[in-house]
Scaffold this motif. Structure first.
Motif, mmCIF file in Angstrom:
data_model
loop_
_atom_site.group_PDB
_atom_site.id
_atom_site.type_symbol
_atom_site.label_atom_id
_atom_site.label_comp_id
_atom_site.label_asym_id
_atom_site.label_seq_id
_atom_site.Cartn_x
_atom_site.Cartn_y
_atom_site.Cartn_z
ATOM 1 N N ASP A 387 -13.751 1.812 -8.342
ATOM 2 C CA ASP A 387 -15.102 1.677 -7.787
ATOM 3 C C ASP A 387 -15.104 1.523 -6.270
ATOM 4 O O ASP A 387 -16.143 1.219 -5.673
ATOM 5 N N VAL A 388 -13.943 1.710 -5.638
ATOM 6 C CA VAL A 388 -13.833 1.644 -4.176
ATOM 7 C C VAL A 388 -13.505 3.063 -3.699
ATOM 8 O O VAL A 388 -12.329 3.444 -3.612
ATOM 9 N N PRO A 389 -14.507 3.887 -3.409
ATOM 10 C CA PRO A 389 -14.288 5.324 -3.182
ATOM 11 C C PRO A 389 -13.345 5.634 -2.027
ATOM 12 O O PRO A 389 -12.517 6.557 -2.139
ATOM 13 N N GLU A 390 -13.426 4.885 -0.925
ATOM 14 C CA GLU A 390 -12.546 5.198 0.202
ATOM 15 C C GLU A 390 -11.088 4.925 -0.129
ATOM 16 O O GLU A 390 -10.191 5.664 0.305
ATOM 17 N N LEU A 391 -10.828 3.895 -0.945
ATOM 18 C CA LEU A 391 -9.459 3.616 -1.351
ATOM 19 C C LEU A 391 -8.974 4.667 -2.339
ATOM 20 O O LEU A 391 -7.831 5.139 -2.248
ATOM 21 N N MET A 392 -9.826 5.058 -3.270
ATOM 22 C CA MET A 392 -9.441 6.083 -4.235
ATOM 23 C C MET A 392 -9.114 7.400 -3.544
ATOM 24 O O MET A 392 -8.164 8.098 -3.922
ATOM 25 N N ALA A 393 -9.873 7.740 -2.512
ATOM 26 C CA ALA A 393 -9.609 8.986 -1.777
ATOM 27 C C ALA A 393 -8.244 8.923 -1.092
ATOM 28 O O ALA A 393 -7.484 9.908 -1.103
ATOM 29 N N ALA A 394 -7.915 7.774 -0.508
ATOM 30 C CA ALA A 394 -6.627 7.625 0.168
ATOM 31 C C ALA A 394 -5.478 7.665 -0.835
ATOM 32 O O ALA A 394 -4.423 8.264 -0.567
ATOM 33 N N LEU A 395 -5.679 7.068 -2.005
ATOM 34 C CA LEU A 395 -4.635 7.083 -3.032
ATOM 35 C C LEU A 395 -4.386 8.504 -3.539
ATOM 36 O O LEU A 395 -3.238 8.907 -3.760
ATOM 37 N N THR A 396 -5.453 9.254 -3.725
ATOM 38 C CA THR A 396 -5.310 10.639 -4.187
ATOM 39 C C THR A 396 -4.559 11.477 -3.154
ATOM 40 O O THR A 396 -3.666 12.271 -3.499
ATOM 41 N N GLU A 397 -4.896 11.308 -1.893
ATOM 42 C CA GLU A 397 -4.200 12.044 -0.830
ATOM 43 C C GLU A 397 -2.722 11.664 -0.790
ATOM 44 O O GLU A 397 -1.849 12.535 -0.609
ATOM 45 N N CYS A 398 -2.429 10.378 -0.973
ATOM 46 C CA CYS A 398 -1.038 9.916 -0.990
ATOM 47 C C CYS A 398 -0.262 10.575 -2.126
ATOM 48 O O CYS A 398 0.855 11.078 -1.927
ATOM 49 N N GLU A 399 -0.848 10.598 -3.316
ATOM 50 C CA GLU A 399 -0.193 11.216 -4.472
ATOM 51 C C GLU A 399 0.090 12.694 -4.222
ATOM 52 O O GLU A 399 1.179 13.194 -4.515
ATOM 53 N N GLU A 400 -0.894 13.412 -3.692
ATOM 54 C CA GLU A 400 -0.746 14.853 -3.473
ATOM 55 C C GLU A 400 0.314 15.141 -2.415
ATOM 56 O O GLU A 400 1.055 16.127 -2.508
ATOM 57 N N ALA A 440 -4.640 -0.156 5.781
ATOM 58 C CA ALA A 440 -5.801 -0.100 6.679
ATOM 59 C C ALA A 440 -7.082 0.159 5.899
ATOM 60 O O ALA A 440 -8.122 -0.492 6.127
ATOM 61 N N VAL A 441 -7.025 1.107 4.958
ATOM 62 C CA VAL A 441 -8.219 1.417 4.160
ATOM 63 C C VAL A 441 -8.614 0.225 3.291
ATOM 64 O O VAL A 441 -9.795 -0.115 3.155
ATOM 65 N N THR A 442 -7.609 -0.423 2.718
ATOM 66 C CA THR A 442 -7.875 -1.580 1.845
ATOM 67 C C THR A 442 -8.511 -2.725 2.621
ATOM 68 O O THR A 442 -9.474 -3.343 2.164
ATOM 69 N N ARG A 443 -7.985 -2.998 3.796
ATOM 70 C CA ARG A 443 -8.548 -4.084 4.613
ATOM 71 C C ARG A 443 -9.988 -3.793 5.022
ATOM 72 O O ARG A 443 -10.846 -4.672 5.018
ATOM 73 N N ALA A 444 -10.240 -2.546 5.353
ATOM 74 C CA ALA A 444 -11.597 -2.180 5.746
ATOM 75 C C ALA A 444 -12.578 -2.301 4.584
ATOM 76 O O ALA A 444 -13.746 -2.663 4.780
ATOM 77 N N ALA A 445 -12.102 -2.028 3.386
ATOM 78 C CA ALA A 445 -12.996 -1.995 2.233
ATOM 79 C C ALA A 445 -13.144 -3.342 1.522
ATOM 80 O O ALA A 445 -14.212 -3.627 0.961
ATOM 81 N N LEU A 446 -12.101 -4.178 1.557
ATOM 82 C CA LEU A 446 -12.099 -5.353 0.682
ATOM 83 C C LEU A 446 -11.965 -6.688 1.387
ATOM 84 O O LEU A 446 -12.039 -7.746 0.739
ATOM 85 N N THR A 447 -11.750 -6.697 2.708
ATOM 86 C CA THR A 447 -11.595 -7.993 3.375
ATOM 87 C C THR A 447 -12.727 -8.260 4.369
ATOM 88 O O THR A 447 -13.562 -7.401 4.616
#
Length: 447
Positions: A387-400, A440-447
């Motif tokens: 449910d955190v779209p910016e984190l999910m996008a970064a995770l998908t890019e990392c996997e690819e 960086a994405v996680t801190r921006a979204a969750l802290t």
């Protein structure tokens, strides 16, 4: 009141919720209620403990709860967690309770519960016990009040059991530094290795109730490493406080972690035809390098959630024979029903002695661990990661980007407001790059 059971039983600071006498009495009553006795007698529960001072308080509280609900209690004193699991089976008990906080400091304590077969309780049974404990309802107990008795030499049964895991095997001529963490194995650990013929230089075998895991054992390898180098020992072996996990130092002072040991044991079992389904069971924390090393030798790796109980459940469901965690929990179902530091140590020594002239690092060098980085970040809340779209996008890019040559693992702590971000890749540069981006994405979204 909050949830009681975590990934490995109930645990917390001694004399603070949930490790308070009032609640522990209720745990004893609930265990007596849900553990069935045999047809001809009341439920029988064995209680063991490590060397923490608070163990006396918790032991007496459990006994009060068990007896008040009609169960009998057998107290066996300090014994490794795998020893308690073994005694539960060998003495035909209906359950076993181990009082320990494992690798935690002495100010903590905990409770691990085993069924009559020596396995940790199912999630369903833990949930039922937890519901009864946390219920506000207070009921009278049965007419029968249980009995308690203490057995002084019960640990000797485990000594013989552990030695039998390497039948007709001698450690003659082997020099071992053995760090027992001032914990549950402080007596039986040196005894087992010495009786098998080893020359044992024991460390941290003088518990005083407050020094368990204190600058010693598997969580603090520096002391064992220094002694191995000082004395020229063949190997250093380090237990944690309840001796269900083990790490090693080779003759050159190199630390050999749980992933390397799992690789060594898996290839040994495979060569002897006893690695069932040619598969090792590990957790999501196991380094990707182990998967690649075993894949090259025709061995598959499957992963579970963190916790040796999850590993064991997958092993039993799939009919697998070997599993474990990189923390040093090693489970061989041919020998044990839970992580066993002593039996695992003996299995490693068997391989070492069968390969004269080679150090433990030589035998495990085929496991090339990937560079990795783990970062813990404090968070305000724990929304579902999907449910955190910016984190999910970064995770998908990392996997690819990383493909088969890397991975990420992002999960919340089960006990704290933390999110853990692990990145593994074939190069250190990739690890640093993607760890930095995800943090960086996680801190921006969750802290």
């Amino acid at each position: 009141m909050s949830k009681l059971f975590g990934t490995d039983g109930v645990r917390g600071r001694a004399n603070h919720y949930p490790m308070i006498p009032e609640l522990i009495v209720r745990i004893g009553r609930a265990v007596a209620h849900y553990v069935p006795g045999r047809s001809d007698r009341a439920p029988r529960v064995i209680i063991g403990k490590d060397t923490r001072l608070s163990g006396y308080m918790i032991e007496n509280s459990l006994v009060a709860g068990l007896l008040s609900h009609g169960a009998d209690a057998i107290l066996v004193g300090p014994v490794p967690t795998p020893g308690l699991a073994h005694l539960t089976r060998s003495m035909a008990a209906d359950a076993g309770i181990m009082i320990t906080a494992s690798h935690n400091p002495s100010c903590d304590n905990g409770i691990k519960i085993f069924d009559r077969d020596g396995f940790k309780l199912t999630n369903e049974l833990e949930a039922a016990i937890e519901k009864m404990v946390l219920s506000e309802k207070v009921e009278n107990g049965p007419e029968r009040v249980g009995r308690a008795r203490r057995i002084e030499n019960a640990a000797a049964r485990y000594v013989e059991f552990a030695k039998a895991s390497v039948a007709e095997f001698s450690l003659d001529g082997l020099r071992i530094v053995l760090d027992c963490a001032n914990g549950a194995a402080y007596k039986v650990g040196p005894m087992i290795f010495e009786e098998l013929g080893a020359e044992v230089d024991d460390l941290a075998t003088s518990p005083n109730g407050t020094n368990i895991n204190e600058n010693c054992g598997a969580t603090s390898p520096a002391r064992c490493r220094a002694r191995v180098l000082e004395t020229g020992a063949d190997i250093g072996i380090m237990f944690d406080g309840d001796a269900d996990r083990v790490l090693f130092v080779d003759s050159n002072g190199h630390l050999v972690d749980g992933d390397a040991i799992l690789g060594l044991l898996a290839t040994d079992y495979h060569s002897r035809g006893v690695l069932k389904h040619d598969t090792l069971v590990a957790t999501v924390m196991t380094n990707l390098g182990l998967d690649r090393a075993l894949e090259a030798k025709g061995i598959k790796t499957i992963r579970t959630a963190v916790g040796d109980r999850n590993v064991i459940e997958a092993m039993r469901d799939g009919g697998f024979s070997l599993g474990g965690e990189n923390s040093g929990h090693i489970i061989s179902l041919a020998h044990t029903t839970t992580g066993d530091a002593i039996v695992s140590g003996l299995q490693v020594l068997r391989i070492l002695l069968n390969n004269p002239g080679k150090s433990l690092s030589d035998l495990t060098m085929f496991v090339k661990l990937f560079p990795s980085k783990l970062v813990n970040i404090k968070v305000k809340s724990k929304p579902a990661i999907e449910d955190v779209p910016e984190l999910m996008a970064a995770l998908t890019e990392c996997e690819e980007t990383l493909g088969r040559d890397g991975r990420h693992l992002v999960r919340y702590s089960g006990t704290e407001n933390l999110i853990r971000i692990l990145v593994e890749a074939s190069t250190e540069e990739q690890v640093q790059e993607w760890s930095g981006k995800l943090v960086a994405v996680t801190r921006a979204a969750l802290t």
